[in-house]
Design a protein around this motif. Structure first.
Motif, mmCIF file in Angstrom:
data_model
loop_
_atom_site.group_PDB
_atom_site.id
_atom_site.type_symbol
_atom_site.label_atom_id
_atom_site.label_comp_id
_atom_site.label_asym_id
_atom_site.label_seq_id
_atom_site.Cartn_x
_atom_site.Cartn_y
_atom_site.Cartn_z
ATOM 1 N N ASN A 172 0.859 -1.180 0.000
ATOM 2 C CA ASN A 172 0.000 0.000 0.000
ATOM 3 C C ASN A 172 0.898 1.234 0.000
ATOM 4 O O ASN A 172 1.322 1.717 1.057
ATOM 5 C CB ASN A 172 -0.928 0.008 1.220
ATOM 6 N N ASP A 222 -6.779 -3.164 2.402
ATOM 7 C CA ASP A 222 -5.843 -2.140 2.872
ATOM 8 C C ASP A 222 -4.416 -2.480 2.466
ATOM 9 O O ASP A 222 -3.621 -1.583 2.142
ATOM 10 C CB ASP A 222 -5.916 -2.009 4.397
ATOM 11 N N ASN A 223 -4.072 -3.757 2.486
ATOM 12 C CA ASN A 223 -2.709 -4.171 2.156
ATOM 13 C C ASN A 223 -2.487 -4.344 0.662
ATOM 14 O O ASN A 223 -1.344 -4.257 0.199
ATOM 15 C CB ASN A 223 -2.381 -5.470 2.894
ATOM 16 N N PRO A 225 -4.474 -2.601 -2.278
ATOM 17 C CA PRO A 225 -5.487 -1.822 -3.001
ATOM 18 C C PRO A 225 -5.593 -2.221 -4.467
ATOM 19 O O PRO A 225 -6.638 -2.085 -5.090
ATOM 20 C CB PRO A 225 -4.993 -0.379 -2.855
#
Length: 274
Positions: A172, A222-223, A225
């Motif tokens: 990310n 979140d890790n 995208p």
């Protein structure tokens, strides 16, 4: 000839080529822990068929150039070269293997090695004396497609070819640029929770969970995208799968800049053999 494992390597920032870190130290010793391959195939997150007309490609240059596919870094990094020879015959073998499984790919006689290949290889094999070819991912294709790609490539492990998926177990960049943490900053819970979930699912033999980690794991989106940096993991998994299932060994576990986890995995080898 001993069957080689397949590997997944988190390549992190291009600055790993210059900056001390636990991941850099680990990769600098990795080549010595493996049987010497006759050639290396790297599946890099930075070689994406989805952005190249939708055609999967494998490098076929006898002397692939070093590609500096980044910006804003020191001149010292742009001056680096990784002059490993290519292997057009291996590229042809890859075209045949994938074509036999309904996975068409073309050989590209001009494309070189991007930093997803040459940065980790410059640490693991600094002499640059082992032939290297590079195969694209396709970020618009499914995890299962990438796993099947790896399965089709698995015979190369018996032919002295080391198959490496090069991406990042977390990726990310927006989170990095928002805070610009120092290289040794500790990982936040949302990063550690994701990487530990991956390790747990591998230990349980839950291949399908890992293939769908972005949807199922804590903080998966979140890790990742975008999927590009996890897709090489699935290729390495497919290449390392055996008749009895998938054996995964977590060889390294660290983070750089807090949000870039640098895990390295081996598949298809004997546990604790590396």
């Amino acid at each position: 000839m001993r069957r080689l494992p397949s590997l997944f390597v988190s390549h992190g920032s291009p600055m790993m080529a210059l900056e001390p870190s636990p991941a850099r130290t680990f990769l600098a010793g990795l080549g010595a822990r493996l049987p010497r391959p006759r050639a290396i195939l790297v599946v890099s997150a930075h070689h994406d068929a989805a952005f190249e007309g939708g055609r999967a490609t494998v490098t076929a240059s006898p002397a692939p150039p070093t590609i500096h596919d980044f910006g804003g870094f020191p001149d010292e990094l742009f001056a680096m070269r990784y002059p490993a020879p290519g292997d057009p015959a291996l590229a042809g073998r890859i075209v045949d293997l994938l074509g036999a499984h309904g996975l068409p790919v073309i050989a590209d006689p001009e494309r070189g090695l991007d930093h997803g290949a040459w940065v980790p290889l410059s640490l693991a094999y600094p002499a640059a004396d082992i032939p290297v070819v590079q195969l694209s991912i396709a970020s618009n294709a499914s995890p299962e497609w990438h796993f099947a790609l790896g399965r089709a490539l698995a015979p190369l492990r018996d032919e002295g070819v080391l198959i490496i998926g090069s991406g990042s177990i977390t990726h990310n960049l927006r989170a990095y640029f928002t805070t610009r943490p120092p290289i040794d900053a500790p990982a936040p819970a949302w990063v550690r929770g994701f990487t530990d979930w991956i390790a747990d699912r591998f230990a349980a033999g839950a291949v399908d969970d890992v293939l769908h980690a972005v949807e199922r794991a804590p903080h998966g989106k979140d890790n990742h995208p975008t999927p590009d940096h996890i897709l090489p993991l699935f290729v390495a998994m497919g290449a390392g799968a055996e008749a009895g299932g998938l054996t995964a060994e977590r060889l390294h576990d660290s983070t750089t800049y807090a949000v870039l986890a640098m895990d390295v995995y081996a598949f298809g080898g004997e546990p604790a053999a590396l």
